[in-house]
Design a protein around this motif. Structure first.
Motif, short mmCIF file in Angstrom:
data_model
loop_
_atom_site.label_atom_id
_atom_site.label_comp_id
_atom_site.label_asym_id
_atom_site.label_seq_id
_atom_site.Cartn_x
_atom_site.Cartn_y
_atom_site.Cartn_z
N SER A 83 0.82 -1.21 0.00
CA SER A 83 0.00 0.00 0.00
C SER A 83 0.86 1.27 0.00
O SER A 83 0.45 2.29 -0.55
CB SER A 83 -0.94 0.01 1.21
OG SER A 83 -0.21 -0.01 2.42
N HIS A 149 -9.82 8.21 1.04
CA HIS A 149 -9.82 6.84 0.51
C HIS A 149 -11.25 6.39 0.21
O HIS A 149 -11.64 5.25 0.53
CB HIS A 149 -9.14 5.88 1.47
CG HIS A 149 -7.65 6.10 1.59
ND1 HIS A 149 -6.78 5.14 2.03
CD2 HIS A 149 -6.87 7.18 1.31
CE1 HIS A 149 -5.55 5.61 2.04
NE2 HIS A 149 -5.59 6.86 1.59
N VAL A 213 -7.73 6.87 -6.97
CA VAL A 213 -8.31 6.59 -5.65
C VAL A 213 -8.66 5.11 -5.56
O VAL A 213 -8.37 4.43 -4.56
CB VAL A 213 -9.56 7.46 -5.39
CG1 VAL A 213 -10.20 7.07 -4.06
CG2 VAL A 213 -9.20 8.94 -5.40
N LEU A 216 -5.53 3.12 -5.30
CA LEU A 216 -4.92 3.28 -3.98
C LEU A 216 -5.59 2.37 -2.95
O LEU A 216 -4.93 1.72 -2.14
CB LEU A 216 -5.03 4.73 -3.53
CG LEU A 216 -4.49 5.10 -2.14
CD1 LEU A 216 -2.99 4.85 -2.07
CD2 LEU A 216 -4.81 6.55 -1.82
N VAL A 217 -6.92 2.30 -3.02
CA VAL A 217 -7.67 1.54 -2.01
C VAL A 217 -7.68 0.05 -2.31
O VAL A 217 -7.49 -0.78 -1.41
CB VAL A 217 -9.12 2.07 -1.92
CG1 VAL A 217 -9.95 1.21 -0.98
CG2 VAL A 217 -9.12 3.52 -1.45
#
Length: 238
Positions: A83, A149, A213, A216-217
């Motif tokens: 992450s 997030h 986004v 990223l999550v």
């Protein structure tokens, strides 16, 4: 002693990650203001505001270079994984889109100055105002989704992009009608065309930020994916 050293390294790494995220958000705020001012300039004919947008483009470019260098340093020194790596890559990609949004805002301002030099009435005022307001909301929504997030918020930005695209297509038809009915309007219509195109491109870049986004999550790269595919990815996260 070893534990304290590791804790120090870990703490500094987290601080580095937080720093690039905060710097990206600050750049996002600057870009959002640039777009907002550019839209105000074309809708009101405020040439001073347009000039200010053009002058501040360098600030956006400098922010991109600075943050990109920070991301590179983290990749080289920290060699992040999982992450943490996604955060660095996502920030780097978002910054690239923010810089391009800044370019488009400057284009709007430049064409605004050309349009306001003419005495002919402006075309597509309603479309420019609507699209402009929507893309400003999209930038804000995409950045907020990144900070939180928030995958659902990111997908809402993508949905709005489709509406902006439809308005853009409608405005193009209106412009073509103007040019066919009055060839003397072609010069100004072309300037308006470039303004509308710049606004539409800003929406595309806001969509790109929203895609980061989701990456990223979830760790899923949804670039070039359809809205339906993004929604399916979001459901898996739920």
């Amino acid at each position: 002693m070893e534990m304290n050293f590791n804790q120090h390294i870990s703490g500094q790494f987290n601080a580095d990650l937080e720093a690039i995220r905060n710097h990206m958000m600050s750049m996002g705020g600057l870009v959002e203001r640039q777009v907002n001012h550019a839209i105000q300039a074309i809708c009101t004919g405020d040439t001073q505001l347009a000039d200010d947008v053009i002058r501040r483009e360098d600030d956006v470019d400098k922010a991109e270079v600075t943050i990109d260098n920070e991301c590179t340093q983290i990749l080289v020194r920290r060699q992040p994984a999982a992450s943490d790596l996604r955060m660095v890559l996502a920030v780097s990609r978002v910054v690239r889109d923010l810089e391009r949004i800044g370019d488009e805002a400057s284009k709007i301002a430049i064409h605004t100055l050309e349009v306001t030099d003419t005495k002919n009435p402006q075309f597509c005022q309603q479309a420019m105002r609507y699209m402009g307001e929507e893309v400003v909301k999209m930038i804000s929504g995409a950045l907020d989704a990144f900070a939180r997030h928030d995958v659902d918020g990111a997908i809402e930005v993508v949905r709005t992009d489709k509406l902006v695209d439809k308005q853009y297509a409608s405005a193009l038809r209106e412009l073509i009608t103007y040019m066919m009915e009055d060839p003397r309007s072609i010069s100004q219509a072309i300037n308006i065309l470039w303004i509308l195109r710049a606004i539409e491109r800003i929406g595309d870049h806001a969509r790109n930020i929203s895609e980061q986004v989701i990456y990223l999550v979830s760790g899923t790269d949804v670039r070039h994916s359809s809205l339906t595919e993004m929604e399916e990815t979001a459901q898996k996260e739920d």
